[in-house]
Design a protein around this motif. Structure first.
Motif, mmCIF file in Angstrom:
data_model
loop_
_atom_site.group_PDB
_atom_site.id
_atom_site.type_symbol
_atom_site.label_atom_id
_atom_site.label_comp_id
_atom_site.label_asym_id
_atom_site.label_seq_id
_atom_site.Cartn_x
_atom_site.Cartn_y
_atom_site.Cartn_z
ATOM 1 N N LEU A 55 71.209 72.702 93.705
ATOM 2 C CA LEU A 55 69.962 72.009 93.992
ATOM 3 C C LEU A 55 70.088 70.726 94.803
ATOM 4 C CD1 LEU A 55 67.651 72.057 90.841
ATOM 5 C CD2 LEU A 55 67.302 73.131 93.045
ATOM 6 N N PRO A 56 70.987 69.827 94.558
ATOM 7 C CA PRO A 56 70.873 68.495 95.150
ATOM 8 C C PRO A 56 70.542 68.541 96.633
ATOM 9 C CG PRO A 56 72.790 68.598 93.727
ATOM 10 C CD PRO A 56 72.245 70.005 93.848
ATOM 11 N N ALA A 57 69.478 67.837 96.978
ATOM 12 C CA ALA A 57 69.057 67.727 98.371
ATOM 13 C C ALA A 57 68.572 66.301 98.608
ATOM 14 C CB ALA A 57 67.937 68.727 98.673
ATOM 15 N N ALA A 58 68.593 65.879 99.834
ATOM 16 C CA ALA A 58 68.211 64.517 100.197
ATOM 17 C C ALA A 58 66.707 64.374 100.403
ATOM 18 C CB ALA A 58 68.960 64.113 101.460
ATOM 19 N N TYR A 59 65.924 65.299 99.886
ATOM 20 C CA TYR A 59 64.473 65.282 100.044
ATOM 21 C C TYR A 59 63.843 65.927 98.820
ATOM 22 C CZ TYR A 59 66.300 69.660 101.776
ATOM 23 O OH TYR A 59 67.029 70.813 101.905
ATOM 24 N N LEU A 70 62.127 82.218 88.911
ATOM 25 C CA LEU A 70 63.294 81.381 89.150
ATOM 26 C C LEU A 70 63.550 80.491 87.942
ATOM 27 C CD1 LEU A 70 62.499 79.908 92.694
ATOM 28 C CD2 LEU A 70 64.125 81.733 92.183
ATOM 29 N N ARG A 71 64.812 80.185 87.709
ATOM 30 C CA ARG A 71 65.197 79.155 86.748
ATOM 31 C C ARG A 71 65.703 78.000 87.596
ATOM 32 N NH1 ARG A 71 64.453 77.558 81.767
ATOM 33 N NH2 ARG A 71 66.281 76.814 80.677
ATOM 34 N N VAL A 72 65.144 76.787 87.386
ATOM 35 C CA VAL A 72 65.423 75.647 88.257
ATOM 36 C C VAL A 72 65.793 74.433 87.414
ATOM 37 C CG1 VAL A 72 64.483 74.134 90.062
ATOM 38 C CG2 VAL A 72 63.690 76.505 89.894
ATOM 39 N N GLY A 73 66.917 73.786 87.723
ATOM 40 C CA GLY A 73 67.292 72.557 87.039
ATOM 41 C C GLY A 73 68.669 72.627 86.440
ATOM 42 N N ALA A 74 68.908 71.695 85.507
ATOM 43 C CA ALA A 74 70.225 71.583 84.882
ATOM 44 C C ALA A 74 70.097 71.648 83.368
ATOM 45 C CB ALA A 74 70.884 70.276 85.296
ATOM 46 N N ASP A 85 53.130 79.973 89.567
ATOM 47 C CA ASP A 85 53.563 78.627 89.184
ATOM 48 C C ASP A 85 54.070 77.876 90.403
ATOM 49 O OD1 ASP A 85 53.149 79.253 86.495
ATOM 50 O OD2 ASP A 85 55.260 79.709 86.112
ATOM 51 N N PHE A 86 54.127 76.554 90.272
ATOM 52 C CA PHE A 86 54.858 75.777 91.258
ATOM 53 C C PHE A 86 55.694 74.750 90.518
ATOM 54 C CE2 PHE A 86 50.712 73.737 91.013
ATOM 55 C CZ PHE A 86 50.986 72.377 90.994
ATOM 56 N N VAL A 87 56.796 74.362 91.132
ATOM 57 C CA VAL A 87 57.753 73.456 90.492
ATOM 58 C C VAL A 87 58.097 72.330 91.461
ATOM 59 C CG1 VAL A 87 59.764 74.856 91.159
ATOM 60 C CG2 VAL A 87 59.915 73.348 89.198
ATOM 61 N N HIS A 88 58.139 71.107 90.936
ATOM 62 C CA HIS A 88 58.555 69.945 91.723
ATOM 63 C C HIS A 88 60.058 69.781 91.564
ATOM 64 C CE1 HIS A 88 59.181 65.432 91.972
ATOM 65 N NE2 HIS A 88 58.924 65.818 93.202
ATOM 66 N N VAL A 89 60.772 69.710 92.666
ATOM 67 C CA VAL A 89 62.215 69.491 92.659
ATOM 68 C C VAL A 89 62.443 68.124 93.309
ATOM 69 C CG1 VAL A 89 64.472 70.377 93.360
ATOM 70 C CG2 VAL A 89 62.589 71.983 92.900
ATOM 71 N N PRO A 90 62.695 67.086 92.499
ATOM 72 C CA PRO A 90 62.856 65.739 93.055
ATOM 73 C C PRO A 90 64.075 65.610 93.961
ATOM 74 C CG PRO A 90 62.520 65.648 90.672
ATOM 75 C CD PRO A 90 62.775 67.092 91.039
ATOM 76 N N GLU A 91 64.047 64.591 94.796
ATOM 77 C CA GLU A 91 65.192 64.258 95.631
ATOM 78 C C GLU A 91 66.416 64.051 94.739
ATOM 79 O OE1 GLU A 91 66.480 60.497 98.471
ATOM 80 O OE2 GLU A 91 64.367 60.862 98.048
ATOM 81 N N GLN A 92 67.531 64.640 95.124
ATOM 82 C CA GLN A 92 68.805 64.542 94.414
ATOM 83 C C GLN A 92 68.765 65.101 92.986
ATOM 84 O OE1 GLN A 92 71.488 64.022 96.043
ATOM 85 N NE2 GLN A 92 70.462 63.354 97.892
ATOM 86 N N ALA A 93 67.825 66.012 92.697
ATOM 87 C CA ALA A 93 67.761 66.636 91.363
ATOM 88 C C ALA A 93 69.049 67.411 91.108
ATOM 89 C CB ALA A 93 66.563 67.573 91.276
ATOM 90 N N PRO A 94 69.639 67.253 89.931
ATOM 91 C CA PRO A 94 70.868 67.982 89.629
ATOM 92 C C PRO A 94 70.569 69.422 89.220
ATOM 93 C CG PRO A 94 70.232 66.675 87.744
ATOM 94 C CD PRO A 94 69.230 66.365 88.847
#
Length: 113
Positions: A55-59, A70-74, A85-94
């Motif tokens: 996941l980690p991204a600069a945006y 999908l399974r998203v996160g740590a 559904d929609f999911v927010h993936v924050p900048e630099q999310a692990p």
């Protein structure tokens, strides 16, 4: 270069022959990702069942799940997102994203990349 006139535009979630392949299980379409310098970009992505990516991204991104899951996160903070559904993936999310089944999403990124 001057900004083009503001107007509504329609894009498809279909990924054509110009899609970019990330290994043999992830395919990303063009959308309007090439408009660098804009406040956002958006593009479709397809994850084959079992596909995994870091996941980690600069945006920051918001992913709208059109079909699949999908399974998203740590770890214990991971969430499952299904069609509608929609999911927010924050900048630099692990963590990772893992397709639980064949899944198509639309990714909206801020800023554009």
């Amino acid at each position: 270069m001057p900004d083009p006139p503001a107007r509504s535009r329609r894009f498809s979630s279909t990924i054509g022959d110009d899609g970019v392949r990330f290994d043999d299980r992830i395919l990303v379409g063009q959308g309007f990702r090439d408009e660098v310098g804009r406040s956002m970009s958006a593009y479709p992505a397809f994850f084959a069942a079992g596909a995994r990516a870091d996941l980690p991204a600069a945006y920051a991104e918001v992913w709208v799940v059109l079909n699949g899951a999908l399974r998203v996160g740590a770890g214990g903070d991971a969430v499952t997102a299904r069609a509608g559904d929609f999911v927010h993936v924050p900048e630099q999310a692990p963590g990772i994203v893992e397709a639980l089944e064949d899944t198509t999403v639309v990714c909206v990124s801020v800023p554009a990349h």
